[in-house]
Design a protein around this motif. Structure first.
Motif, PDB file in Angstrom:
ATOM      1  N   SER A   1       0.838  -1.204   0.000  1.00 56.23           N
ATOM      2  CA  SER A   1       0.000   0.000   0.000  1.00 56.23           C
ATOM      3  C   SER A   1       0.868   1.247   0.000  1.00 56.23           C
ATOM      4  O   SER A   1       0.588   2.219  -0.699  1.00 56.23           O
TER       5      SER A   1
ATOM      6  N   TYR B   1       0.897   4.247  -2.821  1.00 54.27           N
ATOM      7  CA  TYR B   1       0.636   5.650  -2.517  1.00 54.27           C
ATOM      8  C   TYR B   1       1.817   6.546  -2.888  1.00 54.27           C
ATOM      9  O   TYR B   1       1.635   7.609  -3.462  1.00 54.27           O
TER      10      TYR B   1
ATOM     11  N   LEU C   1     -11.130  -4.984  -3.375  1.00 58.30           N
ATOM     12  CA  LEU C   1     -11.071  -4.203  -2.146  1.00 58.30           C
ATOM     13  C   LEU C   1      -9.657  -3.709  -1.902  1.00 58.30           C
ATOM     14  O   LEU C   1      -9.432  -2.537  -1.588  1.00 58.30           O
ATOM     15  N   TYR C   2      -8.712  -4.612  -2.060  1.00 64.10           N
ATOM     16  CA  TYR C   2      -7.302  -4.284  -1.850  1.00 64.10           C
ATOM     17  C   TYR C   2      -6.904  -3.148  -2.798  1.00 64.10           C
ATOM     18  O   TYR C   2      -6.240  -2.190  -2.404  1.00 64.10           O
TER      19      TYR C   2
ATOM     20  N   ARG D   1      -8.902  -0.938  -4.260  1.00 68.19           N
ATOM     21  CA  ARG D   1      -9.567   0.323  -3.943  1.00 68.19           C
ATOM     22  C   ARG D   1      -8.970   0.961  -2.700  1.00 68.19           C
ATOM     23  O   ARG D   1      -8.886   2.168  -2.592  1.00 68.19           O
ATOM     24  N   LEU D   2      -8.537   0.134  -1.756  1.00 66.18           N
ATOM     25  CA  LEU D   2      -7.873   0.694  -0.581  1.00 66.18           C
ATOM     26  C   LEU D   2      -6.577   1.373  -0.987  1.00 66.18           C
ATOM     27  O   LEU D   2      -6.123   2.301  -0.341  1.00 66.18           O
ATOM     28  N   GLN D   3      -5.990   0.899  -2.061  1.00 71.23           N
ATOM     29  CA  GLN D   3      -4.743   1.504  -2.531  1.00 71.23           C
ATOM     30  C   GLN D   3      -4.980   2.530  -3.611  1.00 71.23           C
ATOM     31  O   GLN D   3      -4.054   2.924  -4.314  1.00 71.23           O
ATOM     32  N   ASN D   4      -6.229   2.945  -3.765  1.00 72.49           N
ATOM     33  CA  ASN D   4      -6.558   3.954  -4.758  1.00 72.49           C
ATOM     34  C   ASN D   4      -6.283   3.477  -6.188  1.00 72.49           C
ATOM     35  O   ASN D   4      -5.924   4.257  -7.047  1.00 72.49           O
ATOM     36  N   ARG D   5      -6.427   2.174  -6.389  1.00 69.70           N
ATOM     37  CA  ARG D   5      -6.292   1.628  -7.742  1.00 69.70           C
ATOM     38  C   ARG D   5      -7.655   1.144  -8.206  1.00 69.70           C
ATOM     39  O   ARG D   5      -8.639   1.294  -7.506  1.00 69.70           O
ATOM     40  N   MET D   6      -7.690   0.529  -9.384  1.00 71.12           N
ATOM     41  CA  MET D   6      -8.973   0.074  -9.903  1.00 71.12           C
ATOM     42  C   MET D   6      -9.256  -1.385  -9.603  1.00 71.12           C
ATOM     43  O   MET D   6     -10.385  -1.776  -9.420  1.00 71.12           O
TER      44      MET D   6
ATOM     45  N   THR E   1     -11.161  -4.919 -13.892  1.00 73.48           N
ATOM     46  CA  THR E   1     -12.307  -4.164 -14.407  1.00 73.48           C
ATOM     47  C   THR E   1     -12.920  -4.777 -15.649  1.00 73.48           C
ATOM     48  O   THR E   1     -14.082  -4.542 -15.925  1.00 73.48           O
ATOM     49  N   HIS E   2     -12.149  -5.552 -16.404  1.00 74.44           N
ATOM     50  CA  HIS E   2     -12.650  -5.805 -17.753  1.00 74.44           C
ATOM     51  C   HIS E   2     -13.233  -7.159 -18.049  1.00 74.44           C
ATOM     52  O   HIS E   2     -14.058  -7.281 -18.939  1.00 74.44           O
TER      53      HIS E   2
ATOM     54  N   THR F   1      -0.060 -10.876   3.619  1.00 76.42           N
ATOM     55  CA  THR F   1       0.694  -9.837   4.315  1.00 76.42           C
ATOM     56  C   THR F   1       0.004  -9.548   5.650  1.00 76.42           C
ATOM     57  O   THR F   1      -1.204  -9.461   5.656  1.00 76.42           O
TER      58      THR F   1
ATOM     59  N   PHE G   1     -13.302  -8.747   4.527  1.00 70.72           N
ATOM     60  CA  PHE G   1     -13.008  -7.315   4.528  1.00 70.72           C
ATOM     61  C   PHE G   1     -11.915  -7.000   5.554  1.00 70.72           C
ATOM     62  O   PHE G   1     -10.953  -6.303   5.258  1.00 70.72           O
TER      63      PHE G   1
ATOM     64  N   LEU H   1      -8.168  -5.636   4.926  1.00 69.38           N
ATOM     65  CA  LEU H   1      -7.707  -4.402   5.561  1.00 69.38           C
ATOM     66  C   LEU H   1      -6.360  -4.648   6.237  1.00 69.38           C
ATOM     67  O   LEU H   1      -5.439  -3.829   6.109  1.00 69.38           O
TER      68      LEU H   1
ATOM     69  N   ARG I   1      -4.236  -6.806   5.367  1.00 72.54           N
ATOM     70  CA  ARG I   1      -3.260  -6.981   4.298  1.00 72.54           C
ATOM     71  C   ARG I   1      -2.792  -5.638   3.759  1.00 72.54           C
ATOM     72  O   ARG I   1      -1.622  -5.453   3.438  1.00 72.54           O
ATOM     73  N   ALA I   2      -3.717  -4.699   3.663  1.00 70.27           N
ATOM     74  CA  ALA I   2      -3.339  -3.410   3.081  1.00 70.27           C
ATOM     75  C   ALA I   2      -2.568  -2.542   4.059  1.00 70.27           C
ATOM     76  O   ALA I   2      -1.773  -1.709   3.649  1.00 70.27           O
TER      77      ALA I   2
END
Ligand code: SF4
Ligand code: SF4
Lengths: 132, 400, 323
Positions: free
Chosen positions: B121, B125, C33-34, C36-41, C44-45, C209, C279, C283, C285-286
């Motif tokens: 993470s 970031y 979820l992982y 999105r927590l990292q601000n990635r997508m 998706t496809h 992790t 979830f 969390l 893990r992230a």
């Protein structure tokens, strides 16, 4: 030291738009002066060969096709080009220009080659070729 | 129970090919050995066949991350050879890009350290925020990685008001984010547990083994070419040399984060005091016979270019000493008696750029201590001999 | 008729097909979820919102070349993924979702199934160890050794943490434990500490992790799975996804009151509760960085085990109070 110091930041981003872009379906704009691939405006080229001499990748090739008629042929080997824009800097007449394309990959390197055949232009150079 | 594990030439922890051989006992490394030569590209020889101006772009491609460091180092040297002095504005822009590059390199390193420690993470970031500085570089130079902003006698592009404003605005965001990473990097317990005390390099060892850059500064030695031997405009810019005295990977992280803030200050100073005038002077095509050594503080440490001219439009010799090479000896020292789990971190902590450092294959014979250069065929023969002598092992040994 | 029913039970629901689909869904959920927590997508496809991505990955791996190393123990090497998958799927059948009825216990719900489930969850760890060991690759061997070293750390706290609710509920049968906490929801709060400990231990069991040490890619390449490729790797990955579902299901049963409401509502409950547990796992893990194997063991024995014993003491005290 704090356990889970990262959690607030993570949870905050859970509901935000991702920072990444869905390339190739969405594309970002490149900046105005982006260095894409070089192209020639043959009506301005006085065949001074400054670009050919300074190109670090030896990607520009100028040959005379007809000496008497002053016809020349320029090939830009875009497969060798390293997009440094030195040719644009070296050109005394603005004949060499950069576009802003960046998706130029191809299955065949020969498709990347660009060719112009033209009569030498008679224009007054803005300046002496910059680096002679 | 001892056995040898190879890390590299191909390994997920290494983005470039290098071979580390470690003799381990259980999880503990007893001995380490470094082998280079997988990425030798013959750049120095190539440089002898290109003109001064073409070589700018060649030196730029020595390294991807510190591309500007190598060109600046080269261009500084060539300018000395040609006896020209770039105009002030050109110099300010040149070193502005240098500092922006340092910011991007240090942010990149932070992310890599996070990744090597399994802290993905953090990696995501920091790299997201690194995009800010990449975008700045792209708008001012036209490319994200190979900026190509240097030319002999100055820089190739000027800055306009809008760009200055854009950079200053982005700096505010970067400052805030870097503070956050500083807070996070020193507060997340599992991350700190991985960094603290790892890869110890004492002050004496750091000096004796000629470590450079953040590695030596993290051992408490305030060594920075920008301060010790100011080049360009660094004599007139106020900044501090950041050090740490923990001598470990945590210290190297802290030094880099502190340097980020110094970079922001320098960038701000440069932009606020940007002189007006031209950005470049005309450079001659030839240089008089002479030789010069150019030093430059790259993000990873001191970068040295030795250039010799012979009166033609091509250099007679270009020798590059990239910072990574200076840190290899110290790396071996740091690896010894560490855990296997720490190898990627220790190795990454010098911010290795392997293709920068690949210059020649010299084999050192361990028994006689003699150095010799071996041809490819002899090498092949040698490898065949070695592999023929090995009996095939079936039974693996218990590594606990 | 009975045969057809059994077949459907084994192959369609809740057997192979459902478990396969649900495991891949959970993997998708975890990945998304992982990301999105990292601000990635995240994916998706493939399919809507990338829902089919894990399945696509599975089939892609299935189609890849399958290599068995020369020096590996060929039989052992090939049979391990299948055995592992079988074990995890068997463990899945013990969850009180499909055998919710308390009065008519079926074959997969009996007194003591909690112990059997825990035992079946320990086996995959040994499978990983053996997989690493039989590859004879150095990285795999180190990975295998790390799997075992970690096992000594987290297994005891996990057992203690999961057993304390059982002690309070006075039963070793999953369905009964769940029913007990449904009747007295307040008592579930007593096990809060145990729940946290169990979450951490499950994270270690699933090798995620901060405990992804056995296959820490930056240190020992693929770790245990370095030599695995193609079908075998695909099955191992499926097995790990399924293990996550089982572990989440186990925690939901003993700590979150199980899955009431019969066949249909029970399933909905199951899905919601396992996703809640996953979830938390994502969390963790992230938020964390990988720690070293010696740190795992000392962490487990310094903090987790004493806390788990404390939890057990609390439970015994509370039990004395209410009876
Ligand atoms: S952009 Fe650079 S490499 Fe490409 S043609 Fe021009 S000078 Fe040559
Ligand atoms: S430098 Fe410009 S004018 Fe000269 S040959 Fe090249 S394109 Fe033509």
């Amino acid at each position: 030291m704090k356990i889970g110091a990262f959690i607030p930041e993570l949870l905050r981003h859970l509901f935000k738009k991702p920072a990444t872009v869905d390339y190739p379906f969405q594309k970002l704009e490149v900046p105005r002066d982006f260095r894409g691939s070089p192209y020639l405006r043959p009506e301005l080229c006085i065949v001074c060969r400054a670009c050919e001499r300074d190109c670090p990748a030896e990607a520009i090739e100028i040959t005379a096709t007809n000496e008497a008629e002053k016809r020349f042929r320029m090939v830009i080997h875009n497969d060798r080009c390293i997009h440094c824009a030195q040719c644009v800097d070296s050109c005394p007449t603005d004949a060499m220009q950069m576009d802003t394309r960046f998706e130029i990959s191809d299955y065949d390197r020969h498709n990347l080659k660009m060719e112009w055949e033209y009569v030498r232009a008679v224009v007054k150079p803005k300046s002496e070729p910059k680096t002679s | 129970m001892k056995f040898q594990i190879p890390i590299g030439p191909q390994h997920p922890a290494l983005k470039e090919p290098i071979s580390l051989r470690m003799t381990v006992e259980g999880e503990i490394i007893r001995d380490a050995d470094l082998r280079l030569g997988y990425n030798h590209r013959g750049l120095e020889k190539l440089a002898e066949q290109k003109t001064w101006i073409q070589n700018i772009y060649l030196t730029e491609r020595i390294c991807g991350i510190c591309s500007h460091s190598h060109t600046t180092c080269y261009v500084q040297g060539v300018e000395k050879l040609m006896e020209i002095e770039p105009p002030k504005r050109g110099q300010y822009i040149r070193y502005l890009v240098s500092e922006l590059e340092r910011v991007h390199s240090h942010l990149l390193w932070l992310g890599v350290a996070g990744h090597e420690a399994g802290f993905d993470s953090f990696f995501m970031y920091t790299w997201r925020d690194r995009e800010i500085v990449m975008d700045i570089l792209e708008t001012i130079s036209g490319n994200r990685v190979h900026y190509g902003i240097n030319t002999i006698g100055g820089v190739r592009r000027d800055l306009d008001e809008q760009q200055v404003k854009h950079i200053l605005d982005s700096l505010a965001i970067l400052r805030e984010r870097s503070e956050y990473y500083q807070h996070l990097g020193t507060n997340e317990p599992s991350f700190v547990a991985r960094l603290a005390g790892v890869g110890y390099l004492s002050r004496e060892d750091a000096i004796a083994l000629c470590a450079v850059g953040p590695t030596v500064r993290a051992s408490g030695v305030p060594m920075d070419v920008r301060k010790d031997d100011p080049y360009g405009i660094y004599g007139e810019v106020p900044f501090e040399v950041c050090t740490a005295d923990t001598c470990d990977v945590l210290g190297r992280t802290v030094v880099r984060i502190k340097e980020l803030f110094q970079c922001y200050n320098i960038i701000e100073y440069l932009l606020k005091n940007l002189p007006s005038g031209p950005v470049a002077v005309r450079a001659p095509r030839r240089a008089k016979p002479n030789e010069v050594v150019s030093r430059y503080e790259a993000p990873r440490g001191e970068n040295i270019h030795y250039i010799k001219s012979n009166g033609t439009d091509k250099p007679e010799r270009l020798k590059v000493r990239a910072p990574t090479l200076g840190n290899y000896a110290a790396t071996i020292k740091m690896l010894k008696n560490g855990f296997i789990a720490d190898v990627p971190l220790i190795f990454a902590a010098i911010d290795p750029c392997i293709c920068c450092a690949e210059r020649a294959v010299a084999l050192v014979d361990a028994r006689s201590g003699q150095e010799r250069i071996i041809s490819m065929n002899a090498l092949k023969k040698l490898s065949r001999q070695v592999s023929a002598g090995n009996a095939r092992k079936r039974e693996a040994e218990w590594p606990l | 008729m009975a045969t057809v029913k059994t077949l459907i039970y084994l192959i369609v629901y809740p057997g192979l097909l459902f478990l396969f689909l649900y495991s891949t869904f959970v993997e998708w959920y975890d990945r998304k979820l992982y990301a999105r927590l990292q601000n990635r997508m995240g994916p998706t496809h493939t399919g809507r919102f990338g829902l089919l991505q894990p399945i696509a990955d599975f089939f892609k791996l299935m189609a890849k070349e399958d290599i068995v190393p020369d020096r590996a123990d060929r039989k052992m090497f090939s049979v391990l993924p299948a055995v592992g998958l079988a074990i995890v799927f068997t463990a899945m059948l013990l969850l009180p979702v499909w055998n919710y009825s308390l009065d008519r216990p079926s074959v997969t719900s009996f007194n003591g199934d909690l112990i059997v489930l825990l035992y079946l969850l320990s086996l995959p760890t040994f499978i990983f160890f053996l997989a690493g060991w039989s590859s004879t690759n150095l990285f795999s061997t180190i990975g295998g050794a790390r799997v075992l070293t970690m096992l000594f750390g987290y297994e005891v706290p996990l057992f203690l943490a999961v057993l304390s609710p059982a002690v309070l509920a006075n039963s070793w049968r999953l369905a009964e434990i769940a029913a007990f906490y449904r009747q007295r929801p307040a008592l579930a709060l007593v096990n809060l500490l145990g729940f946290v400990i169990a979450l951490i231990c499950v994270q270690a069991k699933l090798e995620r992790t901060p405990f992804d040490i056995p296959h820490a890619e930056t240190e020992i390449v693929g770790g245990t799975f370095t030599e695995y490729s193609g079908k075998k790797l695909a099955i191992f990955r499926l097995m790990m996804d399924a293990e996550m579902v089982v572990a989440a299901g186990l925690l939901a049963t003993v700590f979150l009151g199980g899955f009431p409401g019969g066949a249909l509502l029970g399933l909905v409950n199951f899905i919601v509760k396992t996703l809640v547990v996953v979830f938390f796992l994502s969390l963790i893990r992230a938020t964390t960085s990988r720690i070293r194997v010696d740190q795992v063991v000392s962490f487990a024995w310094k903090y987790l085990a004493p806390l788990a014993i404390l939890q057990l003491l609390i439970v015994i005290l509370v039990k004395g109070l209410i009876s």
